[in-house]
Scaffold this motif. Structure first.
Motif, PDB file in Angstrom:
ATOM      1  N   SER A 238      30.239  39.234  47.521  1.00 55.07           N
ATOM      2  CA  SER A 238      29.947  38.253  46.434  1.00 55.07           C
ATOM      3  C   SER A 238      29.070  39.082  45.225  1.00 55.07           C
ATOM      4  O   SER A 238      29.638  39.052  44.051  1.00 55.07           O
ATOM      5  CB  SER A 238      29.252  37.037  46.907  1.00 55.07           C
ATOM      6  N   LEU A 239      28.112  39.570  45.591  1.00 49.79           N
ATOM      7  CA  LEU A 239      27.296  40.037  44.324  1.00 49.79           C
ATOM      8  C   LEU A 239      27.708  41.410  43.949  1.00 49.79           C
ATOM      9  O   LEU A 239      27.831  41.534  42.740  1.00 49.79           O
ATOM     10  CB  LEU A 239      25.662  40.088  44.801  1.00 49.79           C
ATOM     11  N   GLY A 240      28.202  42.193  44.939  1.00 49.49           N
ATOM     12  CA  GLY A 240      28.863  43.582  44.659  1.00 49.49           C
ATOM     13  C   GLY A 240      29.934  43.268  43.520  1.00 49.49           C
ATOM     14  O   GLY A 240      30.050  44.055  42.545  1.00 49.49           O
ATOM     15  N   THR A 241      30.765  42.335  44.131  1.00 52.70           N
ATOM     16  CA  THR A 241      32.162  42.242  43.123  1.00 52.70           C
ATOM     17  C   THR A 241      31.848  41.706  41.893  1.00 52.70           C
ATOM     18  O   THR A 241      32.318  42.179  41.042  1.00 52.70           O
ATOM     19  CB  THR A 241      32.964  41.204  43.807  1.00 52.70           C
ATOM     20  N   LEU A 242      30.911  40.701  41.679  1.00 48.32           N
ATOM     21  CA  LEU A 242      30.564  40.318  40.414  1.00 48.32           C
ATOM     22  C   LEU A 242      29.982  41.449  39.522  1.00 48.32           C
ATOM     23  O   LEU A 242      30.501  41.776  38.543  1.00 48.32           O
ATOM     24  CB  LEU A 242      29.379  39.230  40.671  1.00 48.32           C
ATOM     25  N   ALA A 243      29.006  42.335  40.153  1.00 49.66           N
ATOM     26  CA  ALA A 243      28.371  43.362  39.280  1.00 49.66           C
ATOM     27  C   ALA A 243      29.119  44.492  38.962  1.00 49.66           C
ATOM     28  O   ALA A 243      29.289  44.717  37.602  1.00 49.66           O
ATOM     29  CB  ALA A 243      27.092  44.018  40.167  1.00 49.66           C
ATOM     30  N   VAL A 244      29.942  45.062  39.770  1.00 47.91           N
ATOM     31  CA  VAL A 244      30.971  45.873  39.661  1.00 47.91           C
ATOM     32  C   VAL A 244      32.307  45.663  38.760  1.00 47.91           C
ATOM     33  O   VAL A 244      32.478  46.357  37.626  1.00 47.91           O
ATOM     34  CB  VAL A 244      31.644  46.703  40.845  1.00 47.91           C
ATOM     35  N   THR A 245      32.449  44.300  38.640  1.00 51.23           N
ATOM     36  CA  THR A 245      33.649  43.751  37.869  1.00 51.23           C
ATOM     37  C   THR A 245      33.330  43.719  36.562  1.00 51.23           C
ATOM     38  O   THR A 245      33.945  44.162  35.592  1.00 51.23           O
ATOM     39  CB  THR A 245      34.349  42.428  38.439  1.00 51.23           C
ATOM     40  N   VAL A 246      32.028  43.151  36.494  1.00 58.43           N
ATOM     41  CA  VAL A 246      31.569  43.026  34.829  1.00 58.43           C
ATOM     42  C   VAL A 246      31.354  44.481  34.380  1.00 58.43           C
ATOM     43  O   VAL A 246      31.643  44.456  32.986  1.00 58.43           O
ATOM     44  CB  VAL A 246      30.242  42.129  34.993  1.00 58.43           C
ATOM     45  N   THR A 247      30.664  45.150  35.116  1.00 63.46           N
ATOM     46  CA  THR A 247      30.544  46.752  34.644  1.00 63.46           C
ATOM     47  C   THR A 247      31.933  47.143  34.471  1.00 63.46           C
ATOM     48  O   THR A 247      31.907  47.875  33.167  1.00 63.46           O
ATOM     49  CB  THR A 247      29.926  47.491  35.465  1.00 63.46           C
ATOM     50  N   ALA A 248      32.777  47.191  34.919  1.00 65.88           N
ATOM     51  CA  ALA A 248      34.197  47.611  34.806  1.00 65.88           C
ATOM     52  C   ALA A 248      34.914  46.885  33.535  1.00 65.88           C
ATOM     53  O   ALA A 248      35.481  47.565  32.962  1.00 65.88           O
ATOM     54  CB  ALA A 248      35.147  47.328  36.037  1.00 65.88           C
ATOM     55  N   ALA A 249      34.596  45.670  33.408  1.00 61.52           N
ATOM     56  CA  ALA A 249      35.247  45.131  32.444  1.00 61.52           C
ATOM     57  C   ALA A 249      34.497  45.778  30.915  1.00 61.52           C
ATOM     58  O   ALA A 249      35.247  45.914  29.861  1.00 61.52           O
ATOM     59  CB  ALA A 249      35.033  43.594  32.211  1.00 61.52           C
ATOM     60  N   GLY A 250      33.265  46.041  31.120  1.00 65.21           N
ATOM     61  CA  GLY A 250      32.293  46.626  30.085  1.00 65.21           C
ATOM     62  C   GLY A 250      33.019  48.058  29.352  1.00 65.21           C
ATOM     63  O   GLY A 250      33.123  48.485  28.563  1.00 65.21           O
ATOM     64  N   LEU A 251      33.077  48.755  30.533  1.00 62.25           N
ATOM     65  CA  LEU A 251      33.811  50.082  30.620  1.00 62.25           C
ATOM     66  C   LEU A 251      35.184  50.086  30.024  1.00 62.25           C
ATOM     67  O   LEU A 251      35.637  50.770  29.299  1.00 62.25           O
ATOM     68  CB  LEU A 251      33.836  50.626  31.927  1.00 62.25           C
ATOM     69  N   GLY A 252      35.958  49.031  30.337  1.00 58.65           N
ATOM     70  CA  GLY A 252      37.247  49.008  29.799  1.00 58.65           C
ATOM     71  C   GLY A 252      37.302  48.559  28.543  1.00 58.65           C
ATOM     72  O   GLY A 252      37.962  49.172  27.754  1.00 58.65           O
ATOM     73  N   MET A 253      36.500  47.922  28.119  1.00 56.84           N
ATOM     74  CA  MET A 253      36.369  47.410  26.536  1.00 56.84           C
ATOM     75  C   MET A 253      35.860  48.813  25.831  1.00 56.84           C
ATOM     76  O   MET A 253      36.554  49.082  24.785  1.00 56.84           O
ATOM     77  CB  MET A 253      35.206  46.434  26.225  1.00 56.84           C
ATOM     78  N   ALA A 254      35.034  49.782  26.484  1.00 57.44           N
ATOM     79  CA  ALA A 254      34.487  50.896  25.814  1.00 57.44           C
ATOM     80  C   ALA A 254      35.761  51.884  25.689  1.00 57.44           C
ATOM     81  O   ALA A 254      36.190  52.631  24.733  1.00 57.44           O
ATOM     82  CB  ALA A 254      33.211  51.468  26.530  1.00 57.44           C
ATOM     83  N   VAL A 255      36.528  51.994  26.708  1.00 63.69           N
ATOM     84  CA  VAL A 255      37.718  52.890  26.879  1.00 63.69           C
ATOM     85  C   VAL A 255      38.722  52.418  25.952  1.00 63.69           C
ATOM     86  O   VAL A 255      39.363  53.118  25.058  1.00 63.69           O
ATOM     87  CB  VAL A 255      38.232  53.127  28.154  1.00 63.69           C
ATOM     88  N   GLY A 256      38.875  51.132  25.719  1.00 64.20           N
ATOM     89  CA  GLY A 256      39.892  50.679  24.778  1.00 64.20           C
ATOM     90  C   GLY A 256      39.603  50.947  23.288  1.00 64.20           C
ATOM     91  O   GLY A 256      40.460  51.279  22.604  1.00 64.20           O
ATOM     92  N   GLY A 257      38.316  50.718  23.114  1.00 65.03           N
ATOM     93  CA  GLY A 257      37.670  51.181  21.872  1.00 65.03           C
ATOM     94  C   GLY A 257      37.988  52.439  21.415  1.00 65.03           C
ATOM     95  O   GLY A 257      38.028  52.680  20.230  1.00 65.03           O
ATOM     96  N   LEU A 258      38.022  53.290  22.283  1.00 65.16           N
ATOM     97  CA  LEU A 258      38.222  54.919  21.975  1.00 65.16           C
ATOM     98  C   LEU A 258      39.605  54.946  21.639  1.00 65.16           C
ATOM     99  O   LEU A 258      39.845  55.648  20.395  1.00 65.16           O
ATOM    100  CB  LEU A 258      38.003  55.555  23.360  1.00 65.16           C
TER     101      LEU A 258
ATOM    102  N   GLY B 288      39.553  44.613  30.050  1.00 67.19           N
ATOM    103  CA  GLY B 288      38.773  45.198  29.044  1.00 67.19           C
ATOM    104  C   GLY B 288      39.471  45.856  28.148  1.00 67.19           C
ATOM    105  O   GLY B 288      39.287  45.692  27.087  1.00 67.19           O
ATOM    106  N   VAL B 289      40.344  46.948  28.872  1.00 68.35           N
ATOM    107  CA  VAL B 289      41.120  47.965  27.946  1.00 68.35           C
ATOM    108  C   VAL B 289      42.048  47.095  27.324  1.00 68.35           C
ATOM    109  O   VAL B 289      42.426  47.308  25.822  1.00 68.35           O
ATOM    110  CB  VAL B 289      41.816  49.061  28.900  1.00 68.35           C
ATOM    111  N   LEU B 290      43.107  46.297  27.949  1.00 68.86           N
ATOM    112  CA  LEU B 290      44.171  45.708  27.297  1.00 68.86           C
ATOM    113  C   LEU B 290      43.815  44.602  26.094  1.00 68.86           C
ATOM    114  O   LEU B 290      44.369  44.524  25.034  1.00 68.86           O
ATOM    115  CB  LEU B 290      44.889  44.839  28.262  1.00 68.86           C
ATOM    116  N   ALA B 291      42.632  43.680  26.473  1.00 68.19           N
ATOM    117  CA  ALA B 291      42.056  42.994  25.408  1.00 68.19           C
ATOM    118  C   ALA B 291      41.623  43.452  23.839  1.00 68.19           C
ATOM    119  O   ALA B 291      41.996  43.211  23.031  1.00 68.19           O
ATOM    120  CB  ALA B 291      41.012  42.085  26.089  1.00 68.19           C
ATOM    121  N   THR B 292      40.880  44.794  24.475  1.00 69.35           N
ATOM    122  CA  THR B 292      40.534  45.510  23.177  1.00 69.35           C
ATOM    123  C   THR B 292      41.425  46.177  22.445  1.00 69.35           C
ATOM    124  O   THR B 292      41.550  46.135  21.424  1.00 69.35           O
ATOM    125  CB  THR B 292      39.396  46.534  23.795  1.00 69.35           C
ATOM    126  N   LEU B 293      42.562  46.578  23.180  1.00 70.59           N
ATOM    127  CA  LEU B 293      43.737  47.480  22.529  1.00 70.59           C
ATOM    128  C   LEU B 293      44.479  46.379  21.633  1.00 70.59           C
ATOM    129  O   LEU B 293      45.015  46.751  20.737  1.00 70.59           O
ATOM    130  CB  LEU B 293      44.679  48.004  23.349  1.00 70.59           C
TER     131      LEU B 293
END
Lengths: 131, 158
Positions: free
Chosen positions: A109-129, A49-54
């Motif tokens: 299975s469900l935990g990995t999915l939920a946490v990774t999708v959230t982490a990607a979103g957080l990464g995009m937000a951090v990259g945006g900063l 998320g960070v790297l793609a946004t940057l």
């Protein structure tokens, strides 16, 4: 051809890093939940998320598009793609289910999915900063 | 005392080599599986149908990789104790090639992208198909390896 080479280089480094990180975590948490793969997948999803946004921000600031696209391939498709893994995560859930620990399997299975999708979103937000 | 594999540079190098090949293969296969859709999307006629946003490339590699890893690890575990050769196969092909071939970061980023595009339904379809399909493919790989092993044992009996 250069595309394939940078993806391979990033993927090689990523896979080796996954093997080492997973091994270190595994050595500290034996049995039960597969924390190694979980942590690797969450960290890799945040990073992508960070790297793609940057990288997209670089293009907006006038970086040459061919340079940016090679960078994007090496870091996201290569490094993050090679670092994270879907096959091992799935296999670990299946093995948990086969050993009768169905709840842990579902949680993985469900935990990995939920946490990774959230982490990607957080990464995009951090990259945006920083972008 | 021998070094743990993940601290042994020979095994780390093996995983890196496999991961490089697996990642390059993912890039190729993912490009091929998306190609037919790209052809459709460039046809004239205005807006891109929403279904074209479906990340076919990642979906395909993850299912294929889950099947192959299920097959490989089941086949190896049925051969008995892990020899050095079997460990090299498990780490080089399993952790390296198939670990690098499949990806979770792209799955997470693509799902997040679909969500921010307002395509929540498609995001849900994508993750459900990936999780259910991946688990089914992995079980399929395990079942086929188990069957092959039983046949092998029957043949080896006098």
């Amino acid at each position: 051809m250069i595309e394939l080479l940078v993806v391979a280089a990033g993927g090689g480094v990523g896979a080796a890093a996954r093997f080492m990180v997973d091994g270190e975590i595994r050595a500290r948490h034996s049995g039960g939940f597969p924390w190694g793969t979980f942590v690797v997948n969450v960290v890799g999803s945040f990073l992508i998320g960070v790297l793609a946004t940057l990288t997209f921000a670089l293009v907006e600031r006038g970086a040459p598009e061919d340079v940016a696209s090679v960078l994007l391939l090496a870091l996201t498709v290569g490094l993050c793609g090679g670092f994270t893994t879907f096959s091992t995560a799935t296999m670990e859930s299946v093995r948990l289910a086969q050993s009768g620990r169905l709840r842990l399997a579902l949680a993985n299975s469900l935990g990995t999915l939920a946490v990774t999708v959230t982490a990607a979103g957080l990464g995009m937000a951090v990259g945006g900063l920083f972008g | 005392m021998t070094r743990a594999p993940h601290r042994d540079w020979r095994y780390i190098g093996l995983v890196a080599l496999g991961g490089a090949g697996g990642s390059a293969a993912r890039h190729l296969v993912s490009g091929w599986s998306t190609a037919p859709l790209n052809l459709v999307s460039v046809t004239p006629g205005g807006a891109v149908p929403v279904l074209l946003l479906f990340p076919v490339g990642t979906f395909v590699v993850n299912l294929v990789g889950a099947f192959a890893l299920g097959y490989l690890l089941e086949a190896l575990s049925r051969r008995g104790r892990e020899t050095v050769r079997r460990r090299k196969i498990r780490l080089g092909i399993g952790t390296g090639v198939l670990g690098g071939f499949t990806t979770y970061s792209a799955l997470a980023l693509e799902t997040q992208h679909l969500l921010t595009q307002g395509a929540a339904g498609l995001a849900l379809l994508y993750v459900v198909l990936t999780l259910v399909g991946g688990t089914t493919a992995c079980l399929g790989g395990i079942a086929i390896a188990a069957r092959a092993d039983r046949h092998r044992e029957q043949r080896s009996r006098p």
